[in-house]
Design an enzyme around this catalytic site. Structure first.
Site, PDB file in Angstrom:
ATOM      1  N   SER A 100      36.628  32.618  23.297  1.00 51.69           N
ATOM      2  CA  SER A 100      37.120  31.732  24.340  1.00 51.69           C
ATOM      3  C   SER A 100      36.813  30.261  24.053  1.00 51.69           C
ATOM      4  O   SER A 100      37.274  29.711  23.062  1.00 51.69           O
ATOM      5  CB  SER A 100      36.550  32.180  25.691  1.00 51.69           C
ATOM      6  OG  SER A 100      37.141  31.494  26.759  1.00 51.69           O
ATOM      7  N   ASP A 239      41.993  26.211  26.670  1.00 56.94           N
ATOM      8  CA  ASP A 239      40.827  26.488  25.833  1.00 56.94           C
ATOM      9  C   ASP A 239      41.245  27.330  24.632  1.00 56.94           C
ATOM     10  O   ASP A 239      42.430  27.613  24.440  1.00 56.94           O
ATOM     11  CB  ASP A 239      39.714  27.158  26.646  1.00 56.94           C
ATOM     12  CG  ASP A 239      40.066  28.565  27.095  1.00 56.94           C
ATOM     13  OD1 ASP A 239      41.265  28.891  27.136  1.00 56.94           O
ATOM     14  OD2 ASP A 239      39.149  29.342  27.398  1.00 56.94           O
ATOM     15  N   ASP A 241      41.257  30.393  23.705  1.00 61.29           N
ATOM     16  CA  ASP A 241      42.064  31.611  23.795  1.00 61.29           C
ATOM     17  C   ASP A 241      43.143  31.522  24.864  1.00 61.29           C
ATOM     18  O   ASP A 241      43.853  32.499  25.119  1.00 61.29           O
ATOM     19  CB  ASP A 241      41.174  32.833  24.018  1.00 61.29           C
ATOM     20  CG  ASP A 241      40.580  32.911  25.412  1.00 61.29           C
ATOM     21  OD1 ASP A 241      40.373  31.843  26.022  1.00 61.29           O
ATOM     22  OD2 ASP A 241      40.299  34.027  25.885  1.00 61.29           O
ATOM     23  N   ASP A 243      43.193  31.157  28.200  1.00 62.65           N
ATOM     24  CA  ASP A 243      43.149  31.745  29.541  1.00 62.65           C
ATOM     25  C   ASP A 243      42.610  30.798  30.597  1.00 62.65           C
ATOM     26  O   ASP A 243      42.513  31.165  31.765  1.00 62.65           O
ATOM     27  CB  ASP A 243      42.366  33.059  29.549  1.00 62.65           C
ATOM     28  CG  ASP A 243      40.889  32.894  29.207  1.00 62.65           C
ATOM     29  OD1 ASP A 243      40.473  31.767  28.886  1.00 62.65           O
ATOM     30  OD2 ASP A 243      40.157  33.909  29.245  1.00 62.65           O
TER      31      ASP A 243
END
Length: 450
Positions: A100, A239, A241, A243
């Site tokens: 993440s 960010d 990833d 999400d």
């Protein structure tokens, strides 16, 4: 059974340190394949842009194939995109290789069910239990096969656009999008461009090492400067990833998840599509709760973590929830946090109303809030330390009922987080520093006694 590896958002650690090695991920793939798939089933693997993603992808692939699972490789894809494709490709599970918002030297593994939801705790426990048993390999005739899904990005781009009314156009809007050199680098700019926006893309040159480095949702300073430089209508920061989402207005001011939730809640309320209360967390600002109450919109809090937000949304029948960090779940669009889809909901409201971000947020007064992170030398509940308990009691007296204090361990990093919220910025700063000093002093003493 207590969870040994899984945290609030899958498994996450520094690459190569402790247990997080290729051997571990190989066994994890086999265990997950045994529990989630079984012989002849199908599981997807996607990843962000970290250099270690190649290594862990290969390890997972080998473990799954050994369990008789057919593997479909998606390549670099946002976490919510993997959740979407898991459901639409009728896979038994989806696996995300990502840490993440963490730096490149960390990585992680998280799972989605066949419905595109995070796995329940009990299923994660079953995977951990399977990892304690000897690894075996199915007969050669039953080994899984591997294929690459070449059009994964295109499928997801079309889905993102489908979350808006067909006639929606962003023509005339100048938007800066920061992809954090992460998994959305080849998707988010294309989504906005195909909707006719004038797009300035930054953070779109991943090299395996620069993910989240001075860019993205956790570092919006470059985005803010770029918005001002180009006189853009707004900036979008994702960010690593994809999400979570942070916005920047045309004055270069940052708008976090609380502001984003408020805009979408008002939009859904106006269109009659807001169901249930808005679900936030213990970190959500008091100002958001009060502003929603003034609009007769209910608000409920839960533990930190988008998995807990989603669980509470399901219990309450809610369609909107999220965190100040920018994890926003528009459950009427997708059952997990999605930065691109969330951004599109805000952009749609701007187009529909003709208002900019400042006007959409004019009735939201955010309380001053201060967050301090302190490294934890070992796993310890700092709230059990008498000196910390006394400091919290003193802080509550100082706030006199006009604020909140939250001290909790991070679910993803070896940190204790101290949050103080109140009406006066100076008082918030003083109280936060007092608590941080007490916690740090006592943790130092614990470290000395180890």
């Amino acid at each position: 059974m207590e969870r040994k590896y899984f945290g609030t958002d899958g498994i996450r650690s520094r690459v190569g340190s402790g247990y997080f090695t290729p051997e571990f991920v190989l066994k994890l793939g086999w265990a997950a394949g045994t529990i989630l798939g079984g012989n002849g089933s199908k599981i997807l693997i996607g990843k962000d842009t970290r250099v270690s993603g190649y290594m862990f992808e290969a390890a997972l692939e080998a473990g799954l194939v050994a369990a008789g699972v057919n593997v479909r490789l998606l390549g670099p894809m946002p976490t919510p995109g993997i959740a979407y494709l898991t459901r639409t490709l009728h896979a038994q599970a989806g696996i995300v290789i990502s840490a993440s918002h963490n730096p490149y030297h960390d990585n992680g593994i998280k799972f989605f069910s066949s419905l595109g939801d995070k796995l329940p705790d009990e299923v994660e426990l079953r995977i951990e239990a399977a990892m304690t048993t000897p690894m075996s390999t199915v007969d050669s005739k039953q080994l899984g096969k591997v294929k690459r899904i070449d059009d994964a990005a295109g499928r997801y781009i079309e889905f993102c656009k489908s979350t808006l009314p067909n006639a929606t156009s962003l023509k005339g809007m100048k938007i800066v999008v920061d992809c954090a050199h992460g998994a959305t680098y080849h998707i988010a700019p294309n989504v906005l461009e195909e909707l006719d926006a004038d797009v300035i893309a930054i953070g779109c040159q991943p090299d395996g090492f620069n993910i989240n480095s001075k860019v993205g949702a956790t570092n919006p300073e470059v985005l803010a400067a770029t918005v001002l430089q180009h006189q853009a209508d707004l900036g979008i920061a994702l960010d690593g990833d994809g999400d979570r989402l942070i916005l920047v207005n045309r004055q270069g001011q940052v708008i976090d998840g609380d502001g984003i939730l408020y805009i979408i809640a008002r939009s859904r309320q106006a269109s009659g599509n807001l169901h249930g209360p808005v679900v936030g967390t213990v970190m959500s600002n008091m100002g958001l709760e009060k502003a929603l109450s003034y609009q007769d919109i209910g608000f409920e809090r839960t533990k930190v973590g988008d998995r807990y937000v989603l669980e509470q949304m399901k219990v309450l029948g809610a369609t909107l929830g999220g965190e100040p960090s920018g994890h926003i779940i528009c459950r009427d669009r997708l059952g997990t946090g999605d930065g691109i889809i969330t951004a599109l909901q805000v952009l749609s409201e701007m187009v529909t109303t003709g208002l900019d971000l400042d006007m959409l947020l004019q009735d939201l007064a955010i309380y001053p809030q201060r967050l301090v992170n302190i490294p934890l030398p070992r796993k310890v509940d700092v709230l059990t330390i008498p000196a910390v308990q006394a400091a919290v009691n003193t802080a509550k007296i100082q706030l006199d009922g006009h604020g909140r204090i939250l001290i909790r361990p991070s679910g993803t990093e070896p940190l204790v987080r101290i949050m103080v919220e109140g009406q006066a910025p100076e008082q918030v700063e003083i109280v936060t520093q007092m608590l941080a000093d007490v916690v740090q002093k006592n943790l130092n003493q614990l470290a000395t006694n180890l």
